[in-house]
Design a protein around this motif. Sequence first.
Motif, PDB file in Angstrom:
ATOM      1  N   PHE A 114      61.230  42.937  29.007  1.00 31.52           N
ATOM      2  CA  PHE A 114      61.424  44.320  28.824  1.00 31.52           C
ATOM      3  C   PHE A 114      59.983  44.763  28.352  1.00 31.52           C
ATOM      4  O   PHE A 114      59.284  44.473  27.336  1.00 31.52           O
ATOM      5  N   ILE A 115      59.303  45.235  29.500  1.00 25.38           N
ATOM      6  CA  ILE A 115      57.686  45.751  29.347  1.00 25.38           C
ATOM      7  C   ILE A 115      57.597  47.113  29.740  1.00 25.38           C
ATOM      8  O   ILE A 115      58.293  47.572  30.721  1.00 25.38           O
ATOM      9  N   ASP A 116      56.771  47.850  29.061  1.00 18.61           N
ATOM     10  CA  ASP A 116      56.565  49.160  29.262  1.00 18.61           C
ATOM     11  C   ASP A 116      57.692  50.157  29.251  1.00 18.61           C
ATOM     12  O   ASP A 116      57.880  51.045  30.070  1.00 18.61           O
ATOM     13  N   GLY A 117      58.809  49.602  28.526  1.00 22.82           N
ATOM     14  CA  GLY A 117      60.125  50.642  28.589  1.00 22.82           C
ATOM     15  C   GLY A 117      60.999  50.178  29.630  1.00 22.82           C
ATOM     16  O   GLY A 117      62.080  50.998  29.822  1.00 22.82           O
ATOM     17  N   GLU A 118      60.878  49.257  30.382  1.00 26.66           N
ATOM     18  CA  GLU A 118      61.829  48.670  31.434  1.00 26.66           C
ATOM     19  C   GLU A 118      61.999  47.294  31.645  1.00 26.66           C
ATOM     20  O   GLU A 118      60.716  46.506  31.254  1.00 26.66           O
ATOM     21  N   TRP A 119      62.888  46.690  32.204  1.00 29.15           N
ATOM     22  CA  TRP A 119      63.023  45.218  32.411  1.00 29.15           C
ATOM     23  C   TRP A 119      62.355  45.103  33.749  1.00 29.15           C
ATOM     24  O   TRP A 119      62.726  45.624  34.515  1.00 29.15           O
ATOM     25  N   LYS A 120      61.658  44.043  33.704  1.00 24.29           N
ATOM     26  CA  LYS A 120      60.710  43.745  34.633  1.00 24.29           C
ATOM     27  C   LYS A 120      60.501  42.237  35.036  1.00 24.29           C
ATOM     28  O   LYS A 120      61.021  41.386  33.797  1.00 24.29           O
ATOM     29  N   THR A 121      60.857  41.669  36.207  1.00 28.06           N
ATOM     30  CA  THR A 121      60.894  40.157  36.281  1.00 28.06           C
ATOM     31  C   THR A 121      59.508  39.849  36.712  1.00 28.06           C
ATOM     32  O   THR A 121      58.942  40.362  37.693  1.00 28.06           O
ATOM     33  N   THR A 122      58.912  38.852  36.051  1.00 30.55           N
ATOM     34  CA  THR A 122      57.708  38.158  36.653  1.00 30.55           C
ATOM     35  C   THR A 122      58.181  36.730  37.094  1.00 30.55           C
ATOM     36  O   THR A 122      58.854  35.938  36.342  1.00 30.55           O
ATOM     37  N   ILE A 123      57.437  36.486  38.339  1.00 34.92           N
ATOM     38  CA  ILE A 123      57.418  35.214  38.897  1.00 34.92           C
ATOM     39  C   ILE A 123      56.502  34.143  38.465  1.00 34.92           C
ATOM     40  O   ILE A 123      55.170  34.628  38.642  1.00 34.92           O
ATOM     41  N   VAL A 124      56.804  33.109  38.376  1.00 31.52           N
ATOM     42  CA  VAL A 124      55.739  32.101  37.763  1.00 31.52           C
ATOM     43  C   VAL A 124      56.307  30.838  38.380  1.00 31.52           C
ATOM     44  O   VAL A 124      57.222  30.488  38.715  1.00 31.52           O
ATOM     45  N   ASP A 125      55.261  29.763  38.565  1.00 27.85           N
ATOM     46  CA  ASP A 125      55.486  28.484  38.977  1.00 27.85           C
ATOM     47  C   ASP A 125      55.627  27.670  37.977  1.00 27.85           C
ATOM     48  O   ASP A 125      55.036  28.069  36.474  1.00 27.85           O
ATOM     49  N   ALA A 126      55.686  26.028  37.957  1.00 25.56           N
ATOM     50  CA  ALA A 126      55.651  25.300  36.856  1.00 25.56           C
ATOM     51  C   ALA A 126      54.314  24.791  36.813  1.00 25.56           C
ATOM     52  O   ALA A 126      54.160  23.792  36.072  1.00 25.56           O
ATOM     53  N   GLN A 127      53.368  25.262  37.379  1.00 24.18           N
ATOM     54  CA  GLN A 127      52.085  24.457  37.318  1.00 24.18           C
ATOM     55  C   GLN A 127      51.524  25.039  36.100  1.00 24.18           C
ATOM     56  O   GLN A 127      51.041  26.207  35.998  1.00 24.18           O
ATOM     57  N   LEU A 128      51.086  24.088  35.031  1.00 17.71           N
ATOM     58  CA  LEU A 128      50.438  24.547  33.764  1.00 17.71           C
ATOM     59  C   LEU A 128      49.065  24.202  33.510  1.00 17.71           C
ATOM     60  O   LEU A 128      48.712  23.183  34.060  1.00 17.71           O
ATOM     61  N   PRO A 129      48.324  24.954  32.978  1.00 17.18           N
ATOM     62  CA  PRO A 129      46.918  24.722  32.613  1.00 17.18           C
ATOM     63  C   PRO A 129      46.922  23.395  31.564  1.00 17.18           C
ATOM     64  O   PRO A 129      47.299  23.359  30.436  1.00 17.18           O
ATOM     65  N   VAL A 130      46.094  22.312  32.020  1.00 17.67           N
ATOM     66  CA  VAL A 130      45.825  21.188  31.184  1.00 17.67           C
ATOM     67  C   VAL A 130      44.180  20.897  31.263  1.00 17.67           C
ATOM     68  O   VAL A 130      43.714  21.401  31.909  1.00 17.67           O
ATOM     69  N   ASP A 131      43.881  20.093  30.146  1.00 17.50           N
ATOM     70  CA  ASP A 131      42.432  19.613  30.205  1.00 17.50           C
ATOM     71  C   ASP A 131      42.372  18.401  31.105  1.00 17.50           C
ATOM     72  O   ASP A 131      43.230  18.011  31.657  1.00 17.50           O
ATOM     73  N   GLU A 132      41.170  17.849  31.074  1.00 17.57           N
ATOM     74  CA  GLU A 132      40.826  16.801  31.789  1.00 17.57           C
ATOM     75  C   GLU A 132      41.648  15.507  31.649  1.00 17.57           C
ATOM     76  O   GLU A 132      41.829  14.814  32.809  1.00 17.57           O
ATOM     77  N   ARG A 133      42.252  15.347  30.653  1.00 18.89           N
ATOM     78  CA  ARG A 133      43.180  14.285  30.329  1.00 18.89           C
ATOM     79  C   ARG A 133      44.701  14.452  30.515  1.00 18.89           C
ATOM     80  O   ARG A 133      45.328  13.843  30.441  1.00 18.89           O
ATOM     81  N   GLY A 134      44.778  15.655  31.147  1.00 22.52           N
ATOM     82  CA  GLY A 134      46.234  16.375  31.562  1.00 22.52           C
ATOM     83  C   GLY A 134      47.046  16.734  30.457  1.00 22.52           C
ATOM     84  O   GLY A 134      48.109  16.816  30.545  1.00 22.52           O
TER      85      GLY A 134
END
Length: 142
Positions: free
Chosen positions: A17-37
Amino acid sequence: MFILDKNPSDIYGIRLFIDGEWKTTIVDAQLPVDERGILYYAKPFRSEIWVLLLEKAWAKIYGSYDNIEGGNPEEGLTALTGAPCLKMVGDDPMIVEKLRHYIQQNYIVTANTSELVNKMDKADQKTKGIYENHAYTVVGLF
């Protein structure tokens, strides 16, 4: 909150619920990691990834992970539930009575640490189990 079940493409829809309405945000499962993973931000409990995906959606809405450091519990609760949230300040003479009422009504109640805690040294904070610039769930008043 999660629109799509796990799929081979690791694409998820997160409904907030963002700015007074339900919104769907699409994301993938690639997540930020450091050089060691090692993950940079939220850490999973066992192999659960829902918190990581929720955090990624929140960062996408606000433009970056750096833009979501800290924040207000009432903003997050409204985004998750769609319910309005009330922010009270500690100098309200009726605050304890109001909090008791809200807890009795099964409202979700959180509290942020105050300037008093922020002035305590780290060792004293650790001893008391309360830390500066942190939000806590309130489950009762004594």
